[in-house]
Write a protein that holds these residues in place. Sequence first.
Motif, PDB file in Angstrom:
ATOM      1  N   PHE A 188       0.851  -1.182   0.000  1.00 40.52           N
ATOM      2  CA  PHE A 188       0.000   0.000   0.000  1.00 40.52           C
ATOM      3  C   PHE A 188       0.883   1.227   0.000  1.00 40.52           C
ATOM      4  O   PHE A 188       1.669   1.431   0.933  1.00 40.52           O
ATOM      5  CB  PHE A 188      -0.888   0.042   1.247  1.00 40.52           C
ATOM      6  CG  PHE A 188      -2.064  -0.893   1.162  1.00 40.52           C
ATOM      7  CD1 PHE A 188      -3.135  -0.592   0.341  1.00 40.52           C
ATOM      8  CD2 PHE A 188      -2.089  -2.059   1.886  1.00 40.52           C
ATOM      9  CE1 PHE A 188      -4.213  -1.444   0.242  1.00 40.52           C
ATOM     10  CE2 PHE A 188      -3.163  -2.923   1.802  1.00 40.52           C
ATOM     11  CZ  PHE A 188      -4.228  -2.622   0.978  1.00 40.52           C
ATOM     12  N   TYR A 190       0.889   4.672   0.778  1.00 42.14           N
ATOM     13  CA  TYR A 190       0.162   5.797   1.369  1.00 42.14           C
ATOM     14  C   TYR A 190       0.813   7.116   0.959  1.00 42.14           C
ATOM     15  O   TYR A 190       0.148   8.116   0.798  1.00 42.14           O
ATOM     16  CB  TYR A 190       0.112   5.663   2.895  1.00 42.14           C
ATOM     17  CG  TYR A 190      -0.950   4.669   3.304  1.00 42.14           C
ATOM     18  CD1 TYR A 190      -2.276   5.061   3.392  1.00 42.14           C
ATOM     19  CD2 TYR A 190      -0.635   3.341   3.551  1.00 42.14           C
ATOM     20  CE1 TYR A 190      -3.264   4.158   3.731  1.00 42.14           C
ATOM     21  CE2 TYR A 190      -1.612   2.435   3.884  1.00 42.14           C
ATOM     22  CZ  TYR A 190      -2.928   2.836   3.982  1.00 42.14           C
ATOM     23  OH  TYR A 190      -3.899   1.943   4.289  1.00 42.14           O
ATOM     24  N   VAL A 232      -9.305   5.835   3.652  1.00 40.78           N
ATOM     25  CA  VAL A 232      -8.527   5.689   4.891  1.00 40.78           C
ATOM     26  C   VAL A 232      -8.439   7.011   5.642  1.00 40.78           C
ATOM     27  O   VAL A 232      -7.837   7.970   5.163  1.00 40.78           O
ATOM     28  CB  VAL A 232      -7.107   5.165   4.599  1.00 40.78           C
ATOM     29  CG1 VAL A 232      -6.310   5.051   5.893  1.00 40.78           C
ATOM     30  CG2 VAL A 232      -7.165   3.823   3.915  1.00 40.78           C
ATOM     31  N   VAL A 235      -5.949   4.504  11.334  1.00 39.54           N
ATOM     32  CA  VAL A 235      -5.301   3.197  11.353  1.00 39.54           C
ATOM     33  C   VAL A 235      -6.345   2.087  11.229  1.00 39.54           C
ATOM     34  O   VAL A 235      -6.127   1.061  10.578  1.00 39.54           O
ATOM     35  CB  VAL A 235      -4.472   3.058  12.645  1.00 39.54           C
ATOM     36  CG1 VAL A 235      -4.046   1.616  12.850  1.00 39.54           C
ATOM     37  CG2 VAL A 235      -3.249   3.955  12.575  1.00 39.54           C
ATOM     38  N   ASP A 237      -9.090   2.243   9.551  1.00 40.18           N
ATOM     39  CA  ASP A 237      -9.434   2.137   8.129  1.00 40.18           C
ATOM     40  C   ASP A 237      -8.353   1.381   7.375  1.00 40.18           C
ATOM     41  O   ASP A 237      -8.646   0.618   6.448  1.00 40.18           O
ATOM     42  CB  ASP A 237      -9.599   3.532   7.510  1.00 40.18           C
ATOM     43  CG  ASP A 237     -10.866   4.215   7.974  1.00 40.18           C
ATOM     44  OD1 ASP A 237     -11.764   3.517   8.489  1.00 40.18           O
ATOM     45  OD2 ASP A 237     -10.949   5.446   7.835  1.00 40.18           O
ATOM     46  N   HIS A 238      -7.124   1.614   7.763  1.00 45.27           N
ATOM     47  CA  HIS A 238      -6.036   0.876   7.120  1.00 45.27           C
ATOM     48  C   HIS A 238      -6.201  -0.617   7.382  1.00 45.27           C
ATOM     49  O   HIS A 238      -5.945  -1.454   6.505  1.00 45.27           O
ATOM     50  CB  HIS A 238      -4.686   1.366   7.629  1.00 45.27           C
ATOM     51  CG  HIS A 238      -3.556   0.486   7.217  1.00 45.27           C
ATOM     52  ND1 HIS A 238      -3.257   0.227   5.891  1.00 45.27           N
ATOM     53  CD2 HIS A 238      -2.673  -0.238   7.940  1.00 45.27           C
ATOM     54  CE1 HIS A 238      -2.236  -0.611   5.844  1.00 45.27           C
ATOM     55  NE2 HIS A 238      -1.874  -0.900   7.061  1.00 45.27           N
ATOM     56  N   ARG A 239      -6.618  -0.953   8.555  1.00 43.37           N
ATOM     57  CA  ARG A 239      -6.853  -2.359   8.894  1.00 43.37           C
ATOM     58  C   ARG A 239      -7.867  -2.978   7.917  1.00 43.37           C
ATOM     59  O   ARG A 239      -7.730  -4.130   7.505  1.00 43.37           O
ATOM     60  CB  ARG A 239      -7.368  -2.449  10.335  1.00 43.37           C
ATOM     61  CG  ARG A 239      -7.809  -3.821  10.773  1.00 43.37           C
ATOM     62  CD  ARG A 239      -6.613  -4.713  11.013  1.00 43.37           C
ATOM     63  NE  ARG A 239      -6.958  -6.094  10.815  1.00 43.37           N
ATOM     64  CZ  ARG A 239      -6.191  -7.118  11.184  1.00 43.37           C
ATOM     65  NH1 ARG A 239      -5.039  -6.897  11.770  1.00 43.37           N
ATOM     66  NH2 ARG A 239      -6.557  -8.342  10.972  1.00 43.37           N
ATOM     67  N   HIS A 241      -8.197  -2.138   4.864  1.00 44.98           N
ATOM     68  CA  HIS A 241      -7.438  -2.394   3.634  1.00 44.98           C
ATOM     69  C   HIS A 241      -6.709  -3.736   3.717  1.00 44.98           C
ATOM     70  O   HIS A 241      -6.691  -4.519   2.776  1.00 44.98           O
ATOM     71  CB  HIS A 241      -6.388  -1.291   3.436  1.00 44.98           C
ATOM     72  CG  HIS A 241      -6.854  -0.187   2.552  1.00 44.98           C
ATOM     73  ND1 HIS A 241      -6.055   0.876   2.206  1.00 44.98           N
ATOM     74  CD2 HIS A 241      -8.032   0.032   1.939  1.00 44.98           C
ATOM     75  CE1 HIS A 241      -6.717   1.690   1.406  1.00 44.98           C
ATOM     76  NE2 HIS A 241      -7.921   1.206   1.243  1.00 44.98           N
ATOM     77  N   VAL A 256       3.442  -1.559   3.943  1.00 44.34           N
ATOM     78  CA  VAL A 256       2.857  -0.219   4.003  1.00 44.34           C
ATOM     79  C   VAL A 256       3.967   0.787   3.726  1.00 44.34           C
ATOM     80  O   VAL A 256       4.918   0.895   4.493  1.00 44.34           O
ATOM     81  CB  VAL A 256       2.232   0.048   5.384  1.00 44.34           C
ATOM     82  CG1 VAL A 256       1.685   1.460   5.447  1.00 44.34           C
ATOM     83  CG2 VAL A 256       1.128  -0.948   5.665  1.00 44.34           C
ATOM     84  N   SER A 271       0.772   1.225  11.658  1.00 47.65           N
ATOM     85  CA  SER A 271       0.748   0.303  10.520  1.00 47.65           C
ATOM     86  C   SER A 271       0.973  -1.128  10.985  1.00 47.65           C
ATOM     87  O   SER A 271       0.312  -2.061  10.511  1.00 47.65           O
ATOM     88  CB  SER A 271       1.837   0.692   9.511  1.00 47.65           C
ATOM     89  OG  SER A 271       1.632   2.002   9.048  1.00 47.65           O
TER      90      SER A 271
ATOM     91  N   ILE B 155      -2.260  10.509   6.570  1.00 47.18           N
ATOM     92  CA  ILE B 155      -3.584  10.046   6.135  1.00 47.18           C
ATOM     93  C   ILE B 155      -4.713  10.976   6.563  1.00 47.18           C
ATOM     94  O   ILE B 155      -5.634  11.206   5.805  1.00 47.18           O
ATOM     95  CB  ILE B 155      -3.902   8.611   6.633  1.00 47.18           C
ATOM     96  CG1 ILE B 155      -3.593   8.442   8.120  1.00 47.18           C
ATOM     97  CG2 ILE B 155      -3.179   7.604   5.803  1.00 47.18           C
ATOM     98  CD1 ILE B 155      -3.972   7.080   8.670  1.00 47.18           C
TER      99      ILE B 155
END
Lengths: 433, 472
Positions: A188, A190, A232, A235, A237-239, A241, A256, A271, B155
């Motif tokens: 990913f 970012y 996202v 964090v 939201d990243h989960r 993903h 990441v 991350s 982010i």
Amino acid sequence: MADITHKTDEQLIVEKHIANLHNGFAHWPRAEEAPPALGDSRWTQDLILATWLMAETGKPPENGLEYKIGASGGGFDVLDFNIPSEDQWLPADTEIDLSIPLNRRDDGAQLKINIPMYGGGMSYGSISEHVMQARARAAQHLGTFTSTGEGGYPPSLVPYKDHIITQVATGMFGVREETIQYAPIVEFKYAQGAKPGLGGHLLGDKATDVVAAMRESVPWVSLFSPFPFHSVYSVEDHRKHVDWIRTTNPRALVSVKVSTPTDVDMVAVGSYFAGAHIVHLDGSYGGTGAAPEIAKKNIAMPIEFAIPKVHKYLVSENVREEVTLMASGGVRTAYDVAKAIALGADGCVMGTAELIAIGCTRCSNCERGRGCPFGLTTTDPLLQQLMPADWGQQRIVNMYNAYAIQLRDLLRKLGLKSIRELRGRRDLLKYVG
Amino acid sequence: MPEHREAPAGYHRYHIPTKPAPDIEKWPSRFKVKVRRTGLAKLLLSEVLHYRGRKDVILSRPCMYGVFSGPVGGFMPREEHCVGCLRCTTEFPEFVRIEHNPERQKLGDSYFTFNYVDQIAYEASSGLVPVRGAGYRGKFGGEGWDGMWTDMSEIVRPTRDGIHGRETISTVVDIGFTPNFLQFDAAGQPTGSLPHYVSVQLPILFDGGDLPGNSPAAHIYARTAAELDTLAVLPFEHAIGLGEYAHAVVPVVRPHDAPRLSQLGFTPRVVEMHGWDDALYTAIAAAFPEAIIALRTGFEDAAALVGYAQRGIKVFHLLADFHGRSPDGRFVLDLIRESHTAFVEAGIREEVTLLGSGGMIAAEHMPKAMICGLDAVAVDTPLLVALQARFNGECAGRTASHFSFPTNLNQAWGVQRLKNLAASWRDQLLEILGAMGLREVRRLRGEMGRAMFMKSLEADAFAGLLGYTEAK
């Protein structure tokens, strides 16, 4: 005299320039005087010429070219190793292990790479398909990886899929179920060091018909990827993903890639807790593609400062042994790699060095008009033929072989049998600024 | 658009119209292209024989940029087209040599180096953000602006859409006075000090306050500032006669101008008083009672500045020399921080406006200066470079420096060059703000938490290494 009657003009033109270029790449590292306009503070004349020589011979230069540091006056260029006296060196025939694991967790495939480096993301469109193929084949040969970048996954790379990282970036170009399922590692992106806080840039001149088709976009229209991911905000939201990738490909490792803001340590730990196997820090001085000049120098911190910050924080959070920390963004030489590891990284991700190995002069005209005059960062059908994939593959392999020789030699002198023993050994570094 | 979302009458989205404004004076090319003619002749001969007259193959040359595309090709290379890719010298190391042009490197001076000149020239001619490939090429860090990095948000950010959302970022700044609190009487009417400020669309003012009396630039500054909705600071003698740009012209008044204040011919929104002078202050206030009076002064003792604020000055235009130094040699970055901090500690930072000039010569210096505490930057020497003025020797002192303008300098071209420069700098500011996730530039002022400094980063990273001492 070669028979030229059966060749088209285009074939002859390409052959002529390839022969001339190869002649030049061999000539200049051995010449008494370097091209006067070559190089800059970060990639000096010597570093570029030394990289060309290593890419040709597979060995470190022995002709006096400075191949360890640049002349930037800071960061890696003011660090050196504190080499003990010769009686403490390991015997010359000691086997030195350069491999590192990429998965320190219990889940997913237990991948390792034979050298502590893999290739960074460079997208289809920003570089030619020939360059992508050369990098992929080299990664296969070396037992490491390369990354697609965010421009999609050309079918010609599928034969090397076990050595290719699929990048999922904010533009989502070429992200399809099969390209996730191909991937041993999904990365990913970012953020990226060359333009932190900005999305990828592919200027209109390079968005040719085939590039646009791969990206499902409109030809000749500039593509500015959004920033950040619209899905996202946190964090958590990243989960989501990570869960999405695991649903599609349960065995894939998740990397990441983040830039280096002041809270990069928090980002890295977040991350990790969201499930990343690899945290890839991309410092502000690297990058191969088009980027606003203001972003390159001024936004986010150089990688030399980010690595120890993140390493220390991961240690303090007691998770350092469960995550692989890769560093990129201005890592130019084998010695930079070793210094990054001594500062706390597990390994490095390389970009510009690979391009220099195959002929880049760092003229910075990658995004202009037809793109790179050396056929590297271009999608021009004629220009990209100037860098044949098989030649490029061998150059990249040779460069990494030369790096491996240097790393083994350094480790032996430091009394270490494995590159893994070097991680975080700040005591072996000295400041020479 | 639904009716309830219609823009209010008179609203327009701020936009700077750019168009190409190429150099009017030919500057030396960036590179010298040297081709040994005998080598080239031999090559041509051998290729004619080898390729048996196949013209397209023989004439296929390594340059994509037209250096060898003149009537006689490499025998008379067109250096102005050279971008320094070095493909030609790579292909033909025996007889082609590319060098940096020493004449080009003489542009500017020891502070405003030719790299900055190149950058400004590109921005002023194109109006674009300089974008290039292959990463950063300069020194690692250094003193001054080079030892400072801005932060970004990985982010979580309000602008969300990156480049696609930048039009929603405001670059408006207010110049003047805003009280810390509003006070109201029993009837609900405001009492005491009320806000008194002008808003400009850019945190970029044009500082021509030290232009010599015969400078052709003054009119260009005024007209451009008016068209951009910002301010041009000009000597009083220049301001006279620029009434058509009244809302944009800020006259700099010196003591000798006091007797002729009425000759200005218009009522300026802001007047700059050159150095503190009780009598002059009284005269300006009497002549222009509606105007905001700014104090144009060096970065003097910060406590003295606070003292002036207590005597009525609410806008400070603080000057370093053109190299960003104070008379005692300190750099403008530190000077801004000191001044800003002094007003913060006095509890009146919100009441005053700090403008700054000197040593801010690149787009990135603007957000950095604002992070250090300025409300806006009054740009000086970059405007001269945009107009292709040449430095006559070292140009550090504000009055001792001499610049030569092109003989064919004309107003329309000059205005477009400055507009292009402003557009480019504004877009680069948006890059920085977008990366941070800030929606308006006013939030940037004094946001030291959004900056990283080399000294502290290096200390954090390298402390404890053999040979490292923090003093370095």
